[in-house]
Design an enzyme around this catalytic site. Structure first.
Site, mmCIF file in Angstrom:
data_model
loop_
_atom_site.group_PDB
_atom_site.id
_atom_site.type_symbol
_atom_site.label_atom_id
_atom_site.label_comp_id
_atom_site.label_asym_id
_atom_site.label_seq_id
_atom_site.Cartn_x
_atom_site.Cartn_y
_atom_site.Cartn_z
ATOM 1 N N HIS A 1 12.849 23.430 -5.315
ATOM 2 C CA HIS A 1 11.732 23.966 -5.597
ATOM 3 C C HIS A 1 10.857 24.123 -4.451
ATOM 4 O O HIS A 1 10.913 23.114 -3.547
ATOM 5 C CB HIS A 1 10.948 23.437 -6.788
ATOM 6 C CG HIS A 1 11.857 23.488 -8.026
ATOM 7 N ND1 HIS A 1 11.678 22.393 -9.099
ATOM 8 C CD2 HIS A 1 13.051 24.048 -8.354
ATOM 9 C CE1 HIS A 1 12.401 22.329 -10.018
ATOM 10 N NE2 HIS A 1 13.368 23.503 -9.616
ATOM 11 N N HIS B 1 12.605 21.497 -2.059
ATOM 12 C CA HIS B 1 12.753 20.118 -2.369
ATOM 13 C C HIS B 1 13.577 19.833 -3.876
ATOM 14 O O HIS B 1 13.179 20.512 -4.569
ATOM 15 C CB HIS B 1 11.394 19.297 -2.588
ATOM 16 C CG HIS B 1 11.471 17.898 -3.179
ATOM 17 N ND1 HIS B 1 10.673 17.491 -4.199
ATOM 18 C CD2 HIS B 1 12.056 17.053 -2.650
ATOM 19 C CE1 HIS B 1 10.973 16.131 -4.383
ATOM 20 N NE2 HIS B 1 11.871 15.780 -3.741
ATOM 21 N N TYR C 1 4.976 11.718 -6.643
ATOM 22 C CA TYR C 1 4.822 12.158 -5.360
ATOM 23 C C TYR C 1 3.686 13.071 -5.117
ATOM 24 O O TYR C 1 3.019 13.444 -6.125
ATOM 25 C CB TYR C 1 5.941 13.289 -4.944
ATOM 26 C CG TYR C 1 6.394 14.111 -6.213
ATOM 27 C CD1 TYR C 1 7.195 13.820 -7.373
ATOM 28 C CD2 TYR C 1 6.295 15.584 -5.977
ATOM 29 C CE1 TYR C 1 7.560 14.688 -8.222
ATOM 30 C CE2 TYR C 1 6.411 16.357 -6.987
ATOM 31 C CZ TYR C 1 7.135 16.042 -7.993
ATOM 32 O OH TYR C 1 7.599 16.962 -8.955
ATOM 33 N N ASP D 1 16.347 25.984 -13.471
ATOM 34 C CA ASP D 1 17.497 25.425 -12.195
ATOM 35 C C ASP D 1 18.655 25.788 -12.208
ATOM 36 O O ASP D 1 19.148 26.120 -11.317
ATOM 37 C CB ASP D 1 17.011 24.008 -12.261
ATOM 38 C CG ASP D 1 15.826 23.465 -11.772
ATOM 39 O OD1 ASP D 1 15.359 22.266 -11.801
ATOM 40 O OD2 ASP D 1 14.953 24.290 -11.183
ATOM 41 N N GLU E 1 0.773 -1.190 0.117
ATOM 42 C CA GLU E 1 -0.036 -0.060 0.128
ATOM 43 C C GLU E 1 0.792 1.217 -0.009
ATOM 44 O O GLU E 1 1.472 1.713 1.021
ATOM 45 C CB GLU E 1 -0.957 -0.027 1.281
ATOM 46 C CG GLU E 1 -2.072 -0.973 1.429
ATOM 47 C CD GLU E 1 -2.954 -0.942 2.623
ATOM 48 O OE1 GLU E 1 -2.684 0.119 3.527
ATOM 49 O OE2 GLU E 1 -3.898 -2.058 2.766
ATOM 50 N N LYS F 1 4.699 17.404 0.521
ATOM 51 C CA LYS F 1 4.842 16.330 -0.504
ATOM 52 C C LYS F 1 5.404 15.072 0.038
ATOM 53 O O LYS F 1 6.092 14.986 1.292
ATOM 54 C CB LYS F 1 6.377 16.702 -1.306
ATOM 55 C CG LYS F 1 5.885 17.940 -2.217
ATOM 56 C CD LYS F 1 6.957 18.503 -2.855
ATOM 57 C CE LYS F 1 6.583 20.065 -3.815
ATOM 58 N NZ LYS F 1 7.863 20.686 -4.011
ATOM 59 N N ASP G 1 -1.087 14.190 -7.429
ATOM 60 C CA ASP G 1 -0.051 13.426 -7.735
ATOM 61 C C ASP G 1 0.749 13.775 -8.857
ATOM 62 O O ASP G 1 0.283 14.085 -9.826
ATOM 63 C CB ASP G 1 -0.556 12.107 -7.977
ATOM 64 C CG ASP G 1 -0.966 11.095 -6.740
ATOM 65 O OD1 ASP G 1 -1.353 9.898 -6.660
ATOM 66 O OD2 ASP G 1 -1.029 11.882 -5.782
HETATM 67 C C1 LIG Z 1 5.298 21.169 -10.782
HETATM 68 C C2 LIG Z 1 4.547 21.036 -12.002
HETATM 69 C C3 LIG Z 1 4.919 21.214 -13.435
HETATM 70 N N1 LIG Z 1 3.697 21.353 -14.313
HETATM 71 C C4 LIG Z 1 4.383 21.471 -15.942
HETATM 72 C C5 LIG Z 1 5.124 22.985 -15.854
HETATM 73 C C6 LIG Z 1 5.959 22.675 -17.048
HETATM 74 O O1 LIG Z 1 5.492 22.902 -18.357
HETATM 75 C C7 LIG Z 1 6.308 21.175 -16.915
HETATM 76 C C8 LIG Z 1 7.725 21.255 -16.287
HETATM 77 O O2 LIG Z 1 7.710 21.715 -15.029
HETATM 78 P P1 LIG Z 1 9.138 21.952 -14.192
HETATM 79 O O3 LIG Z 1 10.341 22.078 -15.156
HETATM 80 O O4 LIG Z 1 8.692 22.906 -13.128
HETATM 81 O O5 LIG Z 1 9.365 20.145 -13.626
HETATM 82 P P2 LIG Z 1 10.392 19.939 -12.491
HETATM 83 O O6 LIG Z 1 11.668 20.631 -12.641
HETATM 84 O O7 LIG Z 1 10.393 18.492 -12.329
HETATM 85 O O8 LIG Z 1 9.655 20.468 -11.036
HETATM 86 C C9 LIG Z 1 9.231 19.808 -9.947
HETATM 87 O O9 LIG Z 1 10.476 19.415 -9.222
HETATM 88 C C10 LIG Z 1 10.533 19.423 -7.959
HETATM 89 C C11 LIG Z 1 11.517 18.373 -7.608
HETATM 90 C C12 LIG Z 1 9.256 19.457 -7.192
HETATM 91 O O10 LIG Z 1 9.183 19.096 -5.937
HETATM 92 C C13 LIG Z 1 8.185 20.166 -7.972
HETATM 93 O O11 LIG Z 1 7.094 19.402 -7.771
HETATM 94 C C14 LIG Z 1 8.519 20.748 -9.167
HETATM 95 O O12 LIG Z 1 9.114 22.121 -9.086
HETATM 96 O O13 LIG Z 1 5.241 20.804 -16.116
HETATM 97 C C15 LIG Z 1 2.482 21.017 -14.298
HETATM 98 O O14 LIG Z 1 1.715 21.168 -14.984
HETATM 99 N N2 LIG Z 1 2.076 20.829 -12.798
HETATM 100 C C16 LIG Z 1 3.050 20.687 -11.845
HETATM 101 O O15 LIG Z 1 2.637 20.623 -10.715
#
Ligand SMILES: Cc1cn([C@H]2C[C@H](O)[C@@H](COP(=O)(O)OP(=O)(O)O[C@H]3O[C@H](C)C(=O)[C@H](O)[C@H]3O)O2)c(=O)[nH]c1=O
Length: 190
Positions: A62, A119, A132, A171, A28, A72, A47
């Site tokens: 982030h 995170h 997550y 980033d 689970e 999270k 999720d």
């Molecule tokens: C976070 C998120 C992103 N998006 C879209 C926005 C962008 O077009 C695309 C990629 O987003 P991003 O580059 O911000 O994805 P990560 O770099 O994996 O960001 C995440 O990475 C770190 C580790 C985290 O903890 C956060 O959840 C989040 O910031 O997904 C969405 O549509 N919904 C969402 O909840």
């Protein structure tokens, strides 16, 4: 379900029970009932799922600021990663401190990261998948970031020698922790 505290108040390492048999295992991966029994009062509403192809992919650091701050519950669906939480609650006794741990398909461990923490993670195998749960919805206007390799935070990322980190543009240019104006204050509890 095993719940282990960490040096950062509210950040927990959670290991759900696995039932192995000749076919493999069942677990689970989340139970609101077991969380309530463990005194963890967080309601998850979204999720997230991402796959990072290359070893050394770094996503983070982030957070989402209030009114859409996110707690999270992070786990690794496939592969191996090192997950890290940074306390950014102004006034917290562990402000600016970090805790990291390996999450993998093998170890089945999860990291619970309350709101008020940044995170991030780095992948340790190709094609690593992270899954997550979040306690609030995506709110791009509330998104914040801190540089993953910030010298003041001094996160000891397990990046093997010769592995170039793979980063998003966002980033690569995230602001440094010096002068960070945190949107979170520590209320004396997690
Ligand atoms: C976070 C998120 C992103 N998006 C879209 C926005 C962008 O077009 C695309 C990629 O987003 P991003 O580059 O911000 O994805 P990560 O770099 O994996 O960001 C995440 O990475 C770190 C580790 C985290 O903890 C956060 O959840 C989040 O910031 O997904 C969405 O549509 N919904 C969402 O909840």
């Amino acid at each position: 379900m095993q719940v282990e505290p960490t040096p950062l108040s509210g950040v927990l390492v959670i290991t759900p029970k696995r039932f192995g048999d000749h076919r493999g295992f069942f677990s689970e991966s989340y139970s609101a009932k077991r969380f309530a029994e463990a005194g963890i009062e967080i309601e998850f509403v979204q999720d997230n799922h991402s796959v990072s192809e290359a070893v050394g992919t770094v996503r983070g650091l982030h957070f989402q600021a209030p009114p859409h701050a996110q707690a999270k519950l992070v786990r690794c669906g496939c592969g191996r990663l090192w997950d890290v939480a940074v306390d950014i609650r102004e006034g917290s006794p562990t402000y600016g401190q970090w805790f990291g741990t390996e999450l993998s398909f093998e170890n089945g461990k999860q990291l619970l990261i309350p709101a008020g923490f940044a995170h991030g993670f780095v992948t340790l195998e190709p094609g690593t998948e992270i899954v997550y749960k979040c306690s609030d919805y995506y709110a791009p206007d509330c998104e914040g970031a801190i540089r993953w390799d910030d010298p003041d935070l001094g996160i000891d990322w397990p990046l093997s020698a010769g592995i170039e980190p793979v980063l998003s543009g966002k980033d690569a240019e995230a602001p440094l922790f010096a002068g960070f104006d945190s949107p979170f204050t520590w209320e004396g509890a997690a």
